[in-house]
Design an enzyme around this catalytic site. Structure first.
Site, short mmCIF file in Angstrom:
data_model
loop_
_atom_site.label_atom_id
_atom_site.label_comp_id
_atom_site.label_asym_id
_atom_site.label_seq_id
_atom_site.Cartn_x
_atom_site.Cartn_y
_atom_site.Cartn_z
N GLN A 184 0.82 -1.22 0.00
CA GLN A 184 0.00 0.00 0.00
C GLN A 184 0.86 1.27 0.00
O GLN A 184 0.32 2.37 0.09
CB GLN A 184 -0.94 -0.01 1.22
N HIS A 194 -1.21 0.01 5.53
CA HIS A 194 -1.85 0.93 6.48
C HIS A 194 -0.98 2.14 6.86
O HIS A 194 -0.79 2.43 8.03
CB HIS A 194 -2.27 0.19 7.76
N GLU A 245 -15.43 2.84 9.18
CA GLU A 245 -15.97 3.84 10.11
C GLU A 245 -15.86 5.25 9.56
O GLU A 245 -14.82 5.65 9.04
CB GLU A 245 -15.18 3.83 11.43
N TYR A 274 -11.02 6.12 19.63
CA TYR A 274 -12.00 5.42 18.79
C TYR A 274 -11.92 3.90 18.90
O TYR A 274 -12.60 3.18 18.17
CB TYR A 274 -11.92 5.95 17.35
N TYR A 303 -9.36 -10.56 10.27
CA TYR A 303 -9.42 -11.35 9.04
C TYR A 303 -9.24 -12.84 9.31
O TYR A 303 -9.71 -13.67 8.54
CB TYR A 303 -8.39 -10.85 8.03
#
Ligand SMILES: [Ca+2]
Length: 379
Positions: free
Chosen positions: A79, A146, A247, A257, A268
């Site tokens: 990513q 991430h 979210e 949070y 997963y």
């Protein structure tokens, strides 16, 4: 007569296409990119676009591109790579642009970085000078997921950075890491003295006064890929949940949070994560999605081209291949409508005059195109 028939046939083709796709906007394909990730508008209406492998372009409204030299080396893979681009609020005076990207560290580690540099243009050629790294994700860790690393300036000139959990879970609750957090900085990377955790070492005796907690505005995030400010000045973030549980959060000063302690998704590997409603000590999302949207980014629409959308959140959807419109009303939010785009959508961006510009992802049969969305032509 022949010309008229051809024109009528063309109109029939056009109306068939519209019947298949009844989105309330016209779509113009401007150009395409290799794995585009982010877009920022220059004051003259041209755009800066990043490509994940490490390229930055100036693009005009008809799609002509010019490469910008002097961009940083990026750690491309998974990513990671080149990320976001944003202009300093005083760009017209200082020509400063802010860039985020994945940076290689020792022993196969990586972390996101944010740098600023001056954008110069000579004879139509762009190049960066005065390059200065102002923020680093800490610690650098193994893996290529991430990063988060969306960046945003607010109207007061503060710089917001969304920092993903790097798929390491627990750092999202660790005040001595800036992973899994939303951060608030001054434009030079220094820490505003009124941030919520500046005196955290006084509040928690187990923590010494070394650490990143001064940067932290909110914690317990997973992979926040969109941050935006609404018409009331309130910050929102959109983050990828694990298996389920994307979210949209109304981001409160000092808020936690809950990730990875609570989530409306699960791991997963099948292990459950307790849902938000099991632990009221954490803040709950305003909206959550299972099945997921897979956000690329988030904006709050502020223009006049789509008057009914003013004040609504627009979420770029990757796996959902859509733009998701969410109405915001104080601390309430709800999905209003979803526009099928037929491709993985990496980002949606609003130009000064209110038109919307969209970057497709480039993966599977999504083609990395830059699209312009405008209100439909009246019949
Ligand atoms: Ca759960």
């Amino acid at each position: 007569m022949k010309k008229l028939i051809t024109t009528l046939a063309g109109m029939m083709v056009l109306s068939c296409a519209q019947a298949e796709n009844d989105n309330p906007f016209d779509v113009e394909v401007i150009t395409d990119f290799h794995e585009p990730w982010a877009l920022a508008f220059l004051p003259d209406g041209r755009m800066l676009v990043t490509e994940k492998k490490g390229a930055l372009y100036i693009v005009n409204e008809s799609g002509q591109k010019a490469g910008v030299r002097g961009v940083p080396d990026v750690d491309y893979g998974g990513q990671g790579g080149f990320g976001d681009v944003a202009l300093h609020p005083d760009f017209e005076q200082n020509q400063l642009v802010y860039l985020s990207y994945a940076e290689a560290g020792p022993a196969n580690t990586r972390g996101a970085a944010v740098a600023r540099a001056k954008l110069n243009e000579t004879n139509g050629r762009g190049f960066l000078t005065n390059f200065e790294v102002i923020w680093l994700q800490y610690p650098k860790v193994l893996g290529r997921g991430h990063y988060g690393h969306r960046i945003l300036f607010d109207d007061d000139g503060y710089l917001w950075i969304s920092s993903g959990d790097r798929q390491k879970f627990t750092p999202s609750q660790d005040m001595q890491s800036n992973i899994g957090k939303i951060l608030r900085l001054n434009d030079d990377g220094s820490i505003p003295s009124d941030n919520p955790f500046v005196n955290y070492h006084d509040q928690d005796a187990r923590v010494d006064d070394e650490g990143v907690f001064g940067e932290i505005w909110s914690l317990g995030h997973r992979n926040p890929l969109g941050i935006a400010i609404d018409l009331d000045g309130q910050l929102w973030n959109m983050e990828m949940g694990p298996a389920g549980g994307d979210e949209l959060n109304r981001v409160m000063r000092g808020g936690n949070y809950g990730y990875p302690v609570v989530s409306n998704g699960d791991h997963y590997d099948g292990r459950e994560i307790p849902d938000h409603d099991t632990d009221p000590s954490f803040l709950e999302p305003a909206v959550w999605w299972t099945p997921v949207v897979s956000p690329g980014n988030l904006i709050i629409y502020k223009g006049d081209s789509f008057p009914e959308w003013r004040g609504d959140a627009l979420i770029a959807g990757l796996s959902s291949r859509a733009i998701v419109r969410v109405g915001l009303d104080g601390d309430e939010a709800r999905e209003i409508e979803r526009y099928d785009m037929g491709a993985r959508i990496r980002g949606v961006f609003e130009a000064a005059e209110g038109s919307l510009w969209v970057l497709e992802d480039e993966r599977a049969n999504s083609r990395g195109r830059l699209l312009k969305l405008t209100p439909p032509h009246q019949e």
